[in-house]
Design a protein around this motif. Structure first.
Motif, PDB file in Angstrom:
ATOM      1  N   ALA A 292     -13.511   3.011   2.874  1.00  0.00           N
ATOM      2  CA  ALA A 292     -12.607   1.917   3.214  1.00  0.00           C
ATOM      3  C   ALA A 292     -12.280   1.141   1.963  1.00  0.00           C
ATOM      4  CB  ALA A 292     -13.240   0.994   4.257  1.00  0.00           C
TER       5      ALA A 292
ATOM      6  N   VAL B 265     -10.826   4.590   6.803  1.00  0.00           N
ATOM      7  CA  VAL B 265      -9.848   3.653   7.353  1.00  0.00           C
ATOM      8  C   VAL B 265      -8.626   3.735   6.453  1.00  0.00           C
ATOM      9  CG1 VAL B 265      -9.361   1.278   8.030  1.00  0.00           C
ATOM     10  CG2 VAL B 265     -11.684   2.186   8.239  1.00  0.00           C
TER      11      VAL B 265
ATOM     12  N   GLN C 246      -2.940   0.453  10.894  1.00  0.00           N
ATOM     13  CA  GLN C 246      -4.158   1.022  10.337  1.00  0.00           C
ATOM     14  C   GLN C 246      -4.668   2.137  11.247  1.00  0.00           C
ATOM     15  OE1 GLN C 246      -6.612  -2.355   8.228  1.00  0.00           O
ATOM     16  NE2 GLN C 246      -6.163  -2.966  10.320  1.00  0.00           N
TER      17      GLN C 246
ATOM     18  N   ILE D  14      -8.216   4.818  11.978  1.00  0.00           N
ATOM     19  CA  ILE D  14      -9.512   5.425  11.692  1.00  0.00           C
ATOM     20  C   ILE D  14      -9.283   6.927  11.644  1.00  0.00           C
ATOM     21  CG2 ILE D  14     -11.861   5.843  12.497  1.00  0.00           C
ATOM     22  CD1 ILE D  14     -11.799   3.183  13.904  1.00  0.00           C
TER      23      ILE D  14
END
Length: 291
Positions: free
Chosen positions: A98, A142, A250, A252
Motif C-alpha cells: 500500500a 491497494v 480504490q 483491493i
C-alpha cells in the motif's frame, strides 16, 4: 524397522500413558479401532510385543517400557522445535502492499484487521511503486485502478478525494508558499499535481509523502494530501476546495489463487469492512471541524 515413524511413537506414548485405546483415541480425535491397528502395525515393524492386552486395558511389556523411555526422550527433544514452529515459521505471512497513506490508516486501525489470536502474521510493504501481485511479490495490494491481468481479482473500495492542506493555527512563512514532491520522485497523479500547476510558488521540495506531510504540518506551506489523511489530523486544515480531477476509485487487488487462502480472505474482508465504514472520510465529506 522400516515403516517406523514418529507419528506411531507419539500414539504409542498416549496409549501407554492412558493405559488403553479409548483415552488415546479421545486425545487424538481418532477411534479406538484405528489406534489399535496403529499399535499392531508398530509392534510388527519393531518385531516385538509392546503391550499385554487385557479387558481392563493395555499393560506395557518389558520392551514396551523400554520403548516408552526412549519415546519420551524423543518427545522432549522435539518439543523445542515444535514450539519454534508454532511461534514463527508455522504461521503464514500475508504481505500487504500500500502507499504511505493507506498503510498509515491501516496501521492506526491495526486491531481491526489482525489480532494476536489469528493463525497468521502481516507484513506491510509500504511503497509508492507497485509490487507485482501477479508474480506473488505480495498477497494483497491497494491500488487506484482496477487491474487488467487475467490472473488478478479486485474488490472495489470507496473513492479517495484530495485537497490542499495547511497547518492549523500556525503562521505560515507566506500564504503563497507550497510544498511538493520533486518531479523526479513523483509517481502518482496526486504527487505530480502541484508541480504541473502554473503560477504556484513552491518553497520546498520533498522526495517522500511522509516528508511532504511533515513540512505541511510545520507551516512551510500548503500541500496536497488525500482527505482521509489530512482531515483526520487536528493539526491540519483545508487550504482550498477538493481537487476534483484527483478523485479516484480504490481497489483491493489479489491473485486469483491467493484469494481463496483463509488468511488472505480474512484480511481482505476486514480491510474492506474497515475502509467502507470510513467511506465519508475517504471521499472528503468529513473535514476537521465540520462534524
Amino acid at each position: 524397522m522400516k515403516n517406523l515413524n514418529w507419528d506411531d511413537l507419539r500414539i504409542f506414548v498416549r496409549v501407554a500413558r492412558g493405559g488403553g485405546l479409548s483415552a488415546a483415541a479421545g486425545e487424538l480425535g481418532s477411534s479406538p479401532a484405528t489406534i489399535g491397528r496403529r499399535m499392531l502395525a508398530l509392534e510388527q515393524a519393531l518385531g516385538r510385543p509392546l503391550f499385554v492386552r487385557r479387558q481392563t486395558g493395555y499393560e506395557l511389556t518389558g520392551d514396551g517400557r523400554t520403548l516408552l523411555g526412549k519415546a519420551l526422550a524423543m518427545e522432549a527433544g522435539a518439543r523445542p522445535i515444535e514450539d519454534w514452529l508454532s511461534a514463527s515459521g508455522n504461521h503464514p505471512v500475508v504481505r500487504i502492499s500500500a502507499g504511505t497513506w493507506i498503510a498509515n490508516f491501516l496501521s492506526e486501525n491495526f486491531s481491526r484487521i489482525w489480532s494476536p489470536q489469528d493463525p497468521f502474521r502481516i507484513a506491510f510493504k509500504t511503497a509508492e511503486a507497485r509490487l507485482d501481485i501477479a508474480h506473488r511479490e505480495i498477497e494483497i495490494g491497494v491500488r487506484n485502478q482496477r487491474p487488467e491481468g487475467a490472473n488478478l481479482a479486485a474488490r472495489p473500495l470507496p473513492d479517495a478525494a484530495y485537497a490542499p492542506f495547511r497547518a492549523r493555527n500556525h503562521a505560515p512563512q507566506s500564504e503563497e508558499n507550497w510544498v511538493a514532491i520533486a518531479p523526479e520522485d513523483a509517481s502518482t497523479a496526486s504527487t505530480r499535481w502541484t508541480s504541473v500547476q502554473d503560477g504556484l510558488v513552491i518553497a520546498v521540495w520533498a522526495n517522500t509523502p511522509r516528508t511532504l506531510y511533515d513540512l505541511i504540518r510545520s507551516g512551510a506551506g500548503k500541500g496536497v494530501l488525500p482527505c482521509f489523511a489530512g482531515d483526520r489530523d487536528p493539526l491540519l486544515e483545508r487550504a482550498g476546495d477538493e481537487i476534483t480531477e484527483l478523485r479516484h476509485r480504490q481497489w483491493i487487488v489479489m491473485h486469483n489463487d491467493d484469494r481463496h487462502r483463509p488468511e488472505v480472505r480474512a484480511i481482505i474482508e476486514r480491510m474492506a469492512t474497515l475502509i467502507n465504514a470510513h467511506a465519508p472520510l475517504f471521499s472528503g465529506e468529513r473535514p476537521m471541524g465540520n462534524g
